[in-house]
Write an enzyme that holds these catalytic residues in place. Sequence first.
Site, short mmCIF file in Angstrom:
data_model
loop_
_atom_site.label_atom_id
_atom_site.label_comp_id
_atom_site.label_asym_id
_atom_site.label_seq_id
_atom_site.Cartn_x
_atom_site.Cartn_y
_atom_site.Cartn_z
N ALA A 169 -30.25 37.18 -9.79
CA ALA A 169 -29.33 37.60 -8.73
C ALA A 169 -27.88 37.58 -9.16
O ALA A 169 -27.02 38.16 -8.52
CB ALA A 169 -29.52 36.71 -7.52
N GLY A 170 -27.61 36.89 -10.26
CA GLY A 170 -26.22 36.70 -10.70
C GLY A 170 -25.55 38.02 -11.06
O GLY A 170 -26.21 39.02 -11.35
N ARG A 223 -19.35 38.59 -17.11
CA ARG A 223 -18.85 38.61 -18.49
C ARG A 223 -19.37 39.81 -19.30
O ARG A 223 -18.88 40.09 -20.39
CB ARG A 223 -19.20 37.30 -19.19
CG ARG A 223 -18.24 36.17 -18.81
CD ARG A 223 -18.68 34.84 -19.37
NE ARG A 223 -19.76 34.26 -18.59
CZ ARG A 223 -20.44 33.16 -18.96
NH1 ARG A 223 -20.16 32.56 -20.09
NH2 ARG A 223 -21.39 32.69 -18.18
N TYR A 277 -35.43 82.19 -25.69
CA TYR A 277 -34.71 82.13 -24.43
C TYR A 277 -33.97 83.44 -24.20
O TYR A 277 -33.17 83.87 -25.04
CB TYR A 277 -33.72 80.96 -24.50
CG TYR A 277 -32.96 80.67 -23.23
CD1 TYR A 277 -33.62 80.56 -22.02
CD2 TYR A 277 -31.58 80.50 -23.26
CE1 TYR A 277 -32.92 80.28 -20.85
CE2 TYR A 277 -30.87 80.21 -22.09
CZ TYR A 277 -31.55 80.11 -20.89
OH TYR A 277 -30.86 79.83 -19.75
N GLY A 320 -25.54 23.00 -19.03
CA GLY A 320 -25.77 21.74 -18.34
C GLY A 320 -26.31 20.74 -19.36
O GLY A 320 -27.12 21.08 -20.21
#
Length: 507
Positions: A28-29, A33, A408, A161
């Site tokens: 969800a972040g 950055r 073409y 952390g």
Amino acid sequence: MANVSTAYTLGASCVNATRPAAVVILAAGEGTRMKSDLPKVLHPIGGHALVSHAIRAARSTGAPFVAVVVRHQRDRVVEHCRSLDPDLLFADQDDIMGTGRAVECGLAALPEDLEGPVLVTSGDVPLLTGETLVEVTRRHVESGSDITLVTARVPKPFGYGRVVRDNNGSVTAIVEEKDATDEERAITEINSGIYVFDAALLRSALGKVTTDNAQGEKYLTDVVKVAKAEGRSVQAHVLDDLWQTEGVNDRVQLATLGRVLNQRTCERHMRAGVTIVDPATTWIDVDVTIGRDTTILPGTQLLGATSVGAGCEIGPEVTLRDTVVKDRASVTRAVANLAVIGEEATVGPYSYLRPNTVLGARGKIGGFVETKNADIGEGAKVPHLTYCGDATIGEGANIGAGTIFANYDGVKKHHSTIGKHSFVGSDSVIVSPVTVADGAYVAAGSALTQDVLPGQMAIARGVQRNIDGWVEKARPGTKTAEAARAAASQTGPPHTRSSNREGDDAQ
Ligand code: UD1
Ligand code: CA
């Protein structure tokens, strides 16, 4: 969502020690950055978006539920994930920020009475493997822990952390960089952001986590403290393979992890019998397959769902996307997209194979040849300087240098066929639609507008006229005129006379 309860009954009834009850993938972040309009988790490495790597790893655990938590550009992320795996569950995170809130929202998408181990991973940790997830779940279940954290000891723990342990070595808390004391910042064991939780504990502990921290977010990591305070057991699973715990936060890390993933992919192929001369300049997407004794030369990219057979030589400087190369073929300095290259066929150098090019066994697409929607039969050759679009070329046919299929007309595309063992002379224009039968010839320089029957030779060009004395008359006094005079004095006048001697229109 309608069949969730049925699936859950099924899942709960076959409890398996190495299988989590559910996996929650956090995606969800915002990924600020990355500085990108594309959501971070949709940036690709190895041919898949970051979140796709996470989904694959999650799925390989056999968990009956995999929920992806979304918020930033949620529709785009959901659409991408759903296209890969229609059975995923999605949870929308609300305005309360933080990984803890994200998991809380994820749990809300799962059955209310879910029990057993719940794995939590991130959408931006692409090298984490399904095997690691299975191993961590097994350890968690076997040790009877309430929480198992995946940690790593890293030389530069900045930003992560930190895992705080007591004197006995037991994990007591995870402290975020921004909330850590100097002493805690010195800890080098980091939280990877991958966890196994007991479902009931996770639900109740998240209810007690607050946003009272430096970032004002609801941290998932605070669940550890809450659990410890309640006397629950927390263990850490230290991973030696640091790359598996690395997340992508910016484009520098995206490139670094892309290279490591590529190195791992190259090593896997080398161990399976593929020679890769220079893995540093060879890029192979994770789903590519390559047969034994194939050699990959430098500067080659094998992308998407490409599959290369055995005994091939690919490169240098070849880019193949979603292309099939059969055994013993050779491809050099070429680009191919959605093409099939037959057994022992050769392609390149400097060939461009566009979608729906099918080259038969032992066929050849040579230098400066572009093909599209072209079915080139067994042993047929398009060796030089050709555009071959919307064409069927029969077995053993030969297309002369500089042939153009004019497919073409400015409004529509038309198709042409060149029959088996037929021969198109150099510098011809095949004005489609036209059919050259089996066993026919087209003279060099033809502008072919009509069909050619078996055994015929088609000549579709102006008849040559040679105008006597033109140089002397129109370019007097030049070196060309001098050379003509000198040559004529040695060999006599030309044998062939043109039927039109006027020559005023022949500029
Ligand atoms: C988190 C951990 C940190 C750990 C690190 C590992 C917390 C509080 N911290 O920090 O201990 O070392 O991961 O990489 O959990 N996300 C959401 N919703 C949110 C916030 C984040 O879904 O509100 C998702 C992100 O999209 C991402 C993942 O959670 O996939 C991690 O978020 P991120 O902001 O990168 O966490 P870190 O600060 O790196
Ligand atoms: Ca992160």
